[in-house]
Write a protein that holds these residues in place. Structure first.
Motif: not given
Length: 1391
Positions: A1181-1196, A1198-1200, A1220-1221
């Motif tokens: 979950n975003s509150a207790g995450a150790h790392f956050l992965v961020v990508a643009m809003e495009e299907p591939e 997001i999968s990456t 994702r957002h």
């Protein structure tokens, strides 16, 4: 010293007459160590005969109660000793033994009481005090004022803590000793009013008035034959400190047998005779009188006679003559003379002299343990001068003075420490069982039981081994009982007051133990009183009886570096290859060198066993120094025997030879070749000789390459091969260059050939300038021939820094220079850089030129410049037959290069070196035999013979190959097995494999992922990743099966359970995807349609137009696989009718996992049984995450991002959240606290297009469409983009193979780990373990405008550059100062 002596017949034998009994006497001449069983003394008391006498129980045996008899030589016995014998035997019931030495004195008595053993040598006694048990336990009338007595006593007491003897008590009266005068002499002088009992009467200064000499016998009237000569006197220096050390001296005798004082030595008639006695080798009191005579100015003559008993010379002289004599009281020998003591004063404090002495009873310290009641009786024994026992017989005194001695006897049941209450039982065999269970059979033969309280008929016996004495108190007083020793303790002797705890290294598991068992092998015990032993750590063992954990030594062939208390539980290491481990000794084996690093031994392999002869750690051959004895000391040169000697003429011959060849022979050959080319016949002969010579040179270089293999060469082959070092330029330049500077030596080797080129070019230029028409082609041919011939040597020399062998310490060193550590040292890094340059400059360039020339040769030959080409490059082509054999020069060069590279390339695999080298030589031999390439047949035969000789040498040397490590030995075994099995079973194996491939009982793949790589390649990787997380299924993904793509349609039809059609917009338009769907449709393989992102399946009319998508060539390709256009349309229509599974790739990971599992459940029947949604890694979950992965809003994209999230999560085993957002972020950057640092890692999947410089201007001015909420933040946003794009992006290829993707993710995780703070820094910040740290991982997938998705969540927090950044790089410098946030978020990373 009190020497109250009576004849034995007057003292003890008279008591026998009084009782009417006769018996034997004790041992009169025994020694302190005598084990002779003595006869029993005749009983004195009427009721003593029925007693069975007791023995003392020692450590190993039993023995009588020993009594010291100072008169053993004469058989005399003083009354006090006789009375003690009667009471100890008749009342206490002890067996008595009299022990003594002839001519004994006080020191002899003390030695005997201390347990020392007398050794007689040539009539003199020597006492050996070696800790043996004493056999003498009591002595009477011992005088500490006797000469040397106190010092002897103190010396013996120091031998054992607590003392070896006990000065028990006084005998109850004083003894006087000194110079006496007879009463008859004193009364005659008194009549003349002269007082002979006053020392002043004897003063020489008053001789004219008193004249005391007239009352004494002149010296001339005394029979000197009865005196002892002065030179036989042995005196003790009484008045000096040497007395304490028992220093002995002999006085100077001026008159033969008389010592004359200073006041009368000039006139002996004025000397008054003084006679003392000699006994035990010493003249008693003579030293005292000698000193006092001179000090008090007394004119006396000192003489000595043997003995002091009746009928002795001393007795007769005193009785016969009027003399002064030495005497002591009370003593009845001269009682009739009524002597008077002459009072002599003490001269000073150090030489004080007391005439009164106190006779003492001295006992052995062991008596309190062996016979405590005897000691108690001795404490109570006292006599008075009014009723002395020496005036009557001892037995008569005992019978007459019962009231006196009865209080001396302890109560029968009042046991002392070391004893216990014991009740005797009838010695009835029927009670044997009872006796064993209830009590103890004593060594005295008494049956009975040990009592825990005082009872009738109780007696005291010594507690036996296994028991200890414990005191108790009852209504009758104090007594003692015997108790069993508890577990963990023991008692091996009698009469012990306590049980001894088992010492370290032993244990006692039960009670009543008489000894402790040693700890068995492999166990130790460092505590006392243990019931068991502790086992050693695994891999260690001990000798029996180990007392400390440090004695847990490593087993055979193992060792422990510097065993200490702190390393007792450390695991023993196996003896490192190259070391010899023999117990505590660790040394070097020949051929190895080890150094002590402070934490372990680091073992290196030497170049030669002669250089490292073995022995202690760090041993080298004489003259050799450095790591692995790799070089000679400065000023020394290597010798053939491995040692180094001073640089001399012979040390330079190799160097001079190289210089001569470089600067003399080669230029001369070049010049000679230039001139001889004009003479065709001579040139042809030179050509033939050069070919043969070149072959020999190449062979010699190959021999040197073989010498570099990991083979233990033996003489004389070793010496011959070692002499070939000049052919591979491996010369030792230690006499010219620093011995350990291999870098400089290597540089010299690299520039050798350029120097040759420069010299030859200068010669050619000089000739050219002088008008000599010398062709440049000739110069090229000579150098070309030289390069081709020396390619092996050059390659060997250049690649030598890369020829790194693995040492036992896991470090790599250069094989020929073992003092250089590979890959880690700066020297080797420089060598590698130079080697790379050398490889490019020499073998690569040479081989590249040869390849280029060989490729261009036919073209050039067909051109108009063919003759010119033949002339310029005849070194490469002219030696071989023109009919399609011109390329043999390339083959020969490749062969020579491979021969040179094998020692370096396979240095870590010695098992392969000989085999691969043999294959290369054998291949060259076969090719040469087939092509027969040389123009001259002799050269062909010579080449064949040389290659065959090399191959024969390898075969003969193969048994000498070094296989040091077990895995290498196994590897060789595997290779041999493969060779033996592969050839006969090749055909059968091929046939069986074909049958097996066709008859496999089940499909190889559970599902086949049919997808469009650009539209769903990343999602299929995520599909396979999720499936592997929940179940063990083998899914086919083309990027992981690159070797099977040629039979991809066969895999779908025969090796797949189901086909998953990941339907995106381009899937059905792809030729290979269409073939996969058709193969599944035709072979009844279930097809599962997965609609991605609101995918709409084409209708029939669109399907009819599908043929317009592909070209004729693509349709022909499908047709070649048996797939027609009608098959495609039919398969598409059937897929369109199947129930689809819908997938929204923009939804969260949990929903996508549910969909993926649904697909697997539909395609694989047993998938549902093994899948359990929610299992696996923890949800993020975003509150207790150790790392956050961020990508643009495009299907591939997001999968990456989800793939990266899953793999990072799996790597770190912590919660990772995929954003994702922007709204899913736990906070915005504007909310970050001031103390927080921002760190970024950018990841590129390959689709990102780097923006033009105008892009940042457009963003800063607001002209770019980024949909910013606040245009004022545009300049800051531009800086953010610059900061993000200034960081080197890490690659991530989700469309690639799984192995590549794992390596890329591992690199990303390594970058993340390096950016995180360690536990120590977090402890310094006081952070709690429960705090979480968030990392933002941004995957850059498309144009920079898409980065607004990332920046929008942070736009309000970006401000001006701040100066307190720590580790955020450029991104950290643009963090804004903002209000603090909750404590659980302490740090942010942006990647």
């Amino acid at each position: 010293m009190w020497k109250l002596v009576l004849w034995y017949c007057l003292a003890f034998s008279s008591a026998q007459n009084e009782t009417g009994e006769s018996g034997g006497s004790g041992e009169s001449g025994g020694s302190a160590s005598s084990d002779v069983v003595p006869a029993r003394f005749s009983a004195c008391l009427p009721n003593a005969s029925h007693w069975q006498l007791k023995y003392l129980h020692g450590l190993t045996t039993q023995f009588p109660l020993g009594v010291w008899n100072p008169h053993a030589e004469t058989g005399e016995l003083d009354p006090a000793t006789a009375i003690f014998i009667i009471l100890a035997q008749d009342v206490l019931g002890y067996q008595i033994e009299l022990l003594g030495q002839p001519s004994a004195d006080m020191s002899d008595a003390f030695n005997a009481l201390s347990g020392c053993e007398a050794k007689w040598t040539n009539g003199s006694v020597t006492w050996l005090c070696e800790g043996q048990e004493t056999r003498v336990h009591a002595g009477f009338g011992l005088n500490f004022q006797a000469a040397g007595a106190k010092s002897a006593f103190d010396r013996l007491q120091r031998l054992r803590i607590g003392g070896m003897m006990e000065d028990l008590s006084s005998m109850g009266f004083l003894s006087r000793v000194g110079m006496y005068v007879k009463r008859s002499i004193r009364e005659r002088a008194l009549m003349d009013r002269i007082f002979l009992d006053d020392y002043r009467t004897y003063n020489a200064s008053r001789q004219a008035f008193y004249q005391p000499q007239r009352y004494f016998t002149p010296l001339s009237s005394i029979d000197v034959d009865l005196l002892v000569p002065c030179d036989q006197w042995t005196l003790v220096d009484w008045h000096t400190n040497a007395m304490a050390d028992n220093a002995q001296w002999t006085p100077p005798c001026r008159a033969g047998r008389w010592w004359l004082s200073d006041s009368c030595q000039l006139n002996s008639s004025h000397c008054i005779p003084f006679i003392t006695y000699r006994i035990g080798g010493y003249v008693n009191n003579a030293n005292n009188m000698i000193f006092k005579a001179n000090f008090l100015n007394i004119p006396i003559a000192v003489g000595a006679a043997d003995g002091y008993w009746f009928d002795s010379n001393f007795y007769h002289l005193v009785m016969k003559h009027e003399v002064l004599y030495f005497f002591f009281e009370p003593y009845i020998t001269f009682e009739l003379l009524e002597p008077t003591l002459v009072d002599l004063p003490a001269p000073d404090a150090t030489g004080s002299f007391s005439v009164d002495t106190e006779p003492r009873i001295v006992v052995s310290s062991d008596l309190v343990k062996l016979a405590p009641e005897v000691r108690e009786m001795l404490l109570r024994m006292k006599w008075s001068m009014e009723d002395p026992p020496w005036r009557q017989g001892a037995c008569q005194w005992v019978l007459s003075n019962m009231d006196t001695w009865l209080p001396w006897i302890p109560t029968r049941s009042a046991c002392f420490m070391g004893q216990g209450l014991f009740r005797e039982l009838p010695a009835d065999p029927a009670l044997f069982q009872f006796g064993q269970s209830a009590g103890f059979v004593t060594s005295n033969g008494l049956w009975g039981e040990w009592l825990s309280e005082r009872k009738a008929q109780a007696i005291c016996l010594a507690c036996p081994p296994g028991f200890y004495s414990s005191s108790i108190t009852d209504v009758w007083g104090d007594t003692a009982i015997c108790r069993q020793c508890p577990p963990g303790s023991y008692q091996s002797v009698y009469s012990s007051a306590n049980c001894e705890p088992c010492s370290a290294g032993s244990f006692a598991a039960g009670s009543q133990m008489t000894s402790c068992e040693k700890c068995p092998q492999g166990q130790y015990q460092d505590r006392q009183g243990a019931r068991s032993c502790e086992p050693c750590a695994e891999g260690r063992t001990t000798l029996a009886g180990a007392k400390n954990v440090t004695e847990c030594l490593c087993k055979e062939e193992t060792y422990l570096y510097r065993s200490t208390e702190e390393t007792w539980n450390a695991t023993c290491s196996s003896c490192i290859r190259g070391l010899v481990c023999q117990g505590a000794f660790v040394g070097q084996l020949p051929g190895y060198w080890a150094e002590d690093t402070g934490s372990d031994f680091s073992v290196f392999e030497c170049r030669d066993q002669l250089q490292c002869p073995g022995g202690a750690i760090g041993t080298c051959a004489p003259g050799r120094v450095g790591r692995a004895c790799g070089s000679c000391a400065e000023g020394l040169a290597p010798k053939e025997d491995g040692t180094c000697s001073k640089c001399g003429g012979q040390a330079y011959w190799g160097i001079m030879l190289v210089v001569l060849v470089t600067f003399g022979v080669i230029p001369l050959v070049v010049v000679f070749g230039i001139f001889m080319t004009r003479l065709k016949r001579t040139a042809l002969s030179i050509f033939m000789v050069s070919i043969i010579f070149g072959q020999i040179v190449v062979c010699l270089q190959s021999l040197d390459a073989i010498y570099q293999l990991d083979i233990t060469w033996i003489d004389p082959a070793k010496a011959i091969l070692n002499s070939l070092a000049i052919f591979n330029l491996d010369l030792d330049l230690s006499c010219l260059l620093p011995p350990q500077d291999y870098l400089l030596q290597y540089v010299v080797q690299l520039v050798t050939y350029p120097t040759v080129v420069l010299v030859t070019f200068l010669i050619w230029w000089v000739l050219h300038c002088r008008g000599r028409r010398v062709s440049f082609n000739t110069l090229v041919n000579v150098h070309g021939l030289l390069l081709v011939a020396m390619l092996t040597a050059m390659s060997l020399a250049i690649t030598r820094p890369l020829q790194c062998q693995r040492n036992p310490n896991a470090l790599f060193t250069i094989t020929s220079r073992p003092h250089v550590i590979c890959w880690q040292s700066e020297e080797h890094q420089a060598l590698v850089a130079l080697a790379a340059i050398g490889i490019l400059a020499y073998p690569v360039t040479i081989l590249g030129v040869i390849i280029y020339l060989t490729r261009k040769y036919p073209i050039w030959l067909r051109s108009g410049h063919g003759l010119e080409v033949m002339e310029r490059y005849r070194f490469l082509f002219a030696r071989f037959r023109p009919e399609r054999r011109y390329y043999y020069g390339l083959i020969l060069s490749v062969h020579n290069l491979l021969v040179a590279l094998i020692p370096a390339a396979l240095v870590s695999f010695p098992a392969l070196q000989v085999g691969i080298m043999g294959l290369v030589i054998c291949a060259k031999l076969v090719v040469q035999g087939l092509l027969w390439p040389w123009k001259i047949d002799l050269a062909n035969y010579n080449d064949l013979s040389l290659s065959a000789g090399l191959l024969m040498l390898l075969l003969l040397a193969s048994p000498l190959m070094n296989i040091r490590e077990e895995n290498h030995e196994q590897f060789v075994g595997v290779l041999l097995s493969i060779v033996l099995i592969t050839v006969p079973l090749a055909a059968l194996g091929t046939a069986l494999s074909l049958v097996f491939l066709r008859l496999r009982p089940q499909s190889k793949y559970a599902a086949f992922l049919c997808h469009h790589k650009a539209g769903a390649g990343a999602f299929c990787r995520l599909f396979k990743l999720v499936a592997s997380k929940y179940m063990k299924l083998n899914l086919f993904l083309d990027s992981d099966e690159l070797d099977d793509l040629a039979r991809i349609f066969d895999i779908v039809s025969a090796d797949t359970k189901c086909l998953v059609a990941v339907l995106t917009s381009e899937l059905l338009k792809r030729m290979w995807c269409a073939g996969e769907i058709v193969s599944a449709h035709k072979n009844k393989v279930p097809i599962i349609p997965l609609y991605c992102d609101k995918y709409c399946f084409p209708n029939d009319s669109q399907i009819e137009l599908i043929d317009s998508v592909w070209t004729e060539e693509q349709l022909s390709t499908l047709t070649s696989y048996g797939i027609s256009l009608e098959n495609i349309k039919a398969a598409y229509r059937e897929v369109g009718q199947l129930t689809p599974i819908l997938l929204n790739r923009s939804c969260c990971l949990e929903e996508q996992e549910t969909t993926i599992l649904q697909v697997l459940h539909a395609g694989v029947a047993d998938a549902a049984s093994s899948a359990e949604l929610g299992a696996g890694l923890p949800r993020a979950n975003s509150a207790g995450a150790h790392f956050l992965v961020v990508a643009m809003e495009e299907p591939e994209a997001i999968s990456t991002g989800m793939i990266l999230q899953q793999m990072v999560q799996l790597h770190f085993q912590v919660s990772v959240f995929f954003v994702r957002h922007a709204e899913e972020a736990p906070w915005r950057i504007r909310d970050l606290p001031r103390e927080m640092s921002l760190e970024m890692i950018s990841v590129n999947d390959g689709s990102f297009q780097f923006p033009l410089p105008d892009f940042y201007t457009e963003v800063e001015t607001g002209s770019h469409s980024l949909n910013l909420e606040d245009q004022s933040s545009a300049p800051v946003l531009a800086k953010a983009f610059q900061a993000l794009l200034s960081i080197l992006a890490l690659p991530l290829t989700p469309h690639g193979s799984g192995g590549l993707l794992e390596r890329q993710v591992a690199q990303i995780c390594q970058r993340l780990a390096s950016l995180e703070d360690g536990p120590r820094k977090r402890a310094e910040r006081g952070a709690d373990d429960s705090r979480s740290t968030s990392n933002f991982v941004a995957t850059t997938n498309s144009a920079p405008s898409d980065e607004a998705q990332l920046v929008r969540a942070r736009e309000r927090g970006l401000r001006a550059e701040r100066g307190d950044e720590r580790s955020g790089g450029v991104c950290g410098r643009i963090l804004a100062e903002v209000p603090p946030l909750p404590e659980e978020h302490s740090k942010m990373f942006v990647v």
